[in-house]
Design a protein around this motif. Structure first.
Motif, short mmCIF file in Angstrom:
data_model
loop_
_atom_site.label_atom_id
_atom_site.label_comp_id
_atom_site.label_asym_id
_atom_site.label_seq_id
_atom_site.Cartn_x
_atom_site.Cartn_y
_atom_site.Cartn_z
N LEU A 65 -4.48 -5.63 -3.77
CA LEU A 65 -4.36 -6.02 -5.17
C LEU A 65 -5.71 -6.00 -5.88
O LEU A 65 -5.77 -6.08 -7.11
CB LEU A 65 -3.75 -7.42 -5.27
CG LEU A 65 -2.34 -7.59 -4.69
CD1 LEU A 65 -1.93 -9.05 -4.75
CD2 LEU A 65 -1.34 -6.71 -5.43
N LEU A 66 -6.78 -5.90 -5.10
CA LEU A 66 -8.12 -5.94 -5.67
C LEU A 66 -8.70 -4.54 -5.90
O LEU A 66 -9.90 -4.40 -6.12
CB LEU A 66 -9.06 -6.73 -4.74
CG LEU A 66 -8.68 -8.19 -4.51
CD1 LEU A 66 -9.61 -8.81 -3.48
CD2 LEU A 66 -8.71 -8.97 -5.80
N ALA A 67 -7.84 -3.52 -5.90
CA ALA A 67 -8.32 -2.15 -6.05
C ALA A 67 -9.21 -1.94 -7.27
O ALA A 67 -10.25 -1.27 -7.17
CB ALA A 67 -7.13 -1.18 -6.09
N PRO A 68 -8.88 -2.48 -8.45
CA PRO A 68 -9.77 -2.29 -9.60
C PRO A 68 -11.18 -2.86 -9.38
O PRO A 68 -12.17 -2.29 -9.84
CB PRO A 68 -9.05 -3.03 -10.74
CG PRO A 68 -7.62 -3.05 -10.34
CD PRO A 68 -7.65 -3.20 -8.85
N VAL A 69 -11.25 -3.98 -8.66
CA VAL A 69 -12.55 -4.59 -8.36
C VAL A 69 -13.36 -3.69 -7.45
O VAL A 69 -14.56 -3.43 -7.66
CB VAL A 69 -12.37 -5.98 -7.72
CG1 VAL A 69 -13.72 -6.58 -7.33
CG2 VAL A 69 -11.62 -6.90 -8.66
N THR A 76 -12.64 -7.41 4.93
CA THR A 76 -12.02 -8.70 5.26
C THR A 76 -11.01 -9.12 4.21
O THR A 76 -9.89 -9.54 4.53
CB THR A 76 -13.10 -9.79 5.40
OG1 THR A 76 -14.01 -9.42 6.46
CG2 THR A 76 -12.48 -11.14 5.73
N LEU A 77 -11.38 -8.98 2.95
CA LEU A 77 -10.48 -9.38 1.87
C LEU A 77 -9.29 -8.43 1.75
O LEU A 77 -8.15 -8.88 1.57
CB LEU A 77 -11.24 -9.42 0.54
CG LEU A 77 -12.23 -10.57 0.36
CD1 LEU A 77 -12.98 -10.42 -0.95
CD2 LEU A 77 -11.52 -11.92 0.41
N SER A 78 -9.55 -7.13 1.86
CA SER A 78 -8.46 -6.17 1.66
C SER A 78 -7.45 -6.18 2.80
O SER A 78 -6.31 -5.76 2.63
CB SER A 78 -9.01 -4.76 1.44
OG SER A 78 -9.75 -4.32 2.56
N PHE A 79 -7.85 -6.66 3.98
CA PHE A 79 -6.87 -6.76 5.08
C PHE A 79 -5.77 -7.75 4.71
O PHE A 79 -4.62 -7.59 5.14
CB PHE A 79 -7.59 -7.23 6.35
CG PHE A 79 -6.69 -7.23 7.57
CD1 PHE A 79 -6.52 -6.08 8.31
CD2 PHE A 79 -6.04 -8.38 7.97
CE1 PHE A 79 -5.69 -6.06 9.42
CE2 PHE A 79 -5.22 -8.39 9.10
CZ PHE A 79 -5.05 -7.22 9.81
N ARG A 80 -6.10 -8.73 3.89
CA ARG A 80 -5.15 -9.80 3.56
C ARG A 80 -4.62 -9.72 2.13
O ARG A 80 -3.49 -10.14 1.86
CB ARG A 80 -5.81 -11.16 3.77
CG ARG A 80 -6.21 -11.42 5.21
CD ARG A 80 -6.94 -12.75 5.36
NE ARG A 80 -7.18 -13.06 6.76
CZ ARG A 80 -8.20 -12.57 7.45
NH1 ARG A 80 -9.05 -11.75 6.89
NH2 ARG A 80 -8.36 -12.89 8.73
N ILE A 81 -5.45 -9.23 1.21
CA ILE A 81 -5.07 -9.28 -0.22
C ILE A 81 -4.83 -7.87 -0.76
O ILE A 81 -5.76 -7.07 -0.79
CB ILE A 81 -6.17 -9.97 -1.06
CG1 ILE A 81 -6.44 -11.37 -0.49
CG2 ILE A 81 -5.76 -10.05 -2.52
CD1 ILE A 81 -7.57 -12.09 -1.17
N HIS A 88 -7.14 2.36 2.93
CA HIS A 88 -6.87 2.73 1.54
C HIS A 88 -7.96 2.18 0.63
O HIS A 88 -8.46 2.88 -0.26
CB HIS A 88 -5.50 2.19 1.12
CG HIS A 88 -5.11 2.52 -0.28
ND1 HIS A 88 -5.46 1.72 -1.35
CD2 HIS A 88 -4.42 3.57 -0.81
CE1 HIS A 88 -4.99 2.25 -2.47
NE2 HIS A 88 -4.35 3.37 -2.16
N THR A 89 -8.36 0.94 0.86
CA THR A 89 -9.44 0.34 0.08
C THR A 89 -10.74 1.14 0.24
O THR A 89 -11.47 1.36 -0.73
CB THR A 89 -9.66 -1.12 0.52
OG1 THR A 89 -8.52 -1.88 0.15
CG2 THR A 89 -10.90 -1.71 -0.13
#
Length: 210
Positions: free
Chosen positions: A109-113, A205-210, A56-57
């Motif tokens: 949760l970091l989609a806007p970034v 890496t970040l999107s797998f967790r956050i 999705h990211t």
């Protein structure tokens, strides 16, 4: 590009960005996940959800990349091509979000970034010229396809629904990349390819967790 045209496009893209990161996406095509629901244990569900969240990211980033390239393109045909590719990626976005939620999880949760950063990269690629822009699209799709191949290996064997989505995404990404090369996309320098892989590694890496 006239200043008024650029202003209109910026406003359009701000509206689109809000819709992508805040609104629930709706696919034009039906989801490929039409098989019967499979029973997954908690470990399998967490793994599948994490991988689908990463996918999705990736689709958030693809939307932003292609729309950034399209906004600054001076070639109407290329701009239309990029926007069509973004529309197909929007289907992927909807499928991945739906499947992630079915697995009892949520999207990053970091989609806007991810959207803001990818849009800026897309604008930079578009300003580099049409051949570079198409080459960037082709290389992006190549690297995305590699990620999807890895996910097909890692997904639980009995998660046929996630697998069906990833396989259709892979087919679409390959077609986008081949089309970009046929349109004259130029090969990118090795340092640019390495930088793209490094940025992708951070994002996945970040999107797998956050």
């Amino acid at each position: 590009m006239r200043q008024t045209d650029l202003g209109d496009r910026i406003l359009t893209e701000l509206d689109k960005a809000l819709r992508v990161v805040a609104a629930r996406p709706r696919a034009q095509r039906p989801t490929p996940a039409t098989t019967a629901h499979e029973d997954l244990n908690s470990k399998e569900s967490r793994l599948s959800a994490g991988l689908m969240r990463v996918n999705h990211t990736g689709e958030i980033a693809a939307q932003a990349l292609y729309r950034g390239q399209a906004m600054v393109s001076r070639d109407p045909e290329l701009r239309e091509h990029l926007l069509r590719a973004a529309d197909e990626e929007h289907d992927h976005l909807a499928w991945c979000q739906e499947r992630t939620e079915q697995l009892g999880s949520r999207v990053s949760l970091l989609a806007p970034v991810w959207y803001a950063g990818s849009f800026a990269i897309g604008v930079a690629a578009g300003l580099s010229g049409d051949k570079t822009s198409l080459g960037f699209l082709a290389e992006t799709e190549k690297q995305v396809t590699e990620h999807l191949d890895d996910h097909l290996k890692r997904l639980p064997a009995n998660d046929s629904e996630s697998r069906a989505i990833v396989e259709q995404m892979r087919t679409d990404e390959i077609a986008h990349g081949e089309d970009a090369l046929e349109r004259g996309g130029a090969a990118l320098p090795p340092p640019v390819k390495r930088a793209m892989r490094a940025a992708s590694k951070v994002m996945t890496t970040l999107s797998f967790r956050i």
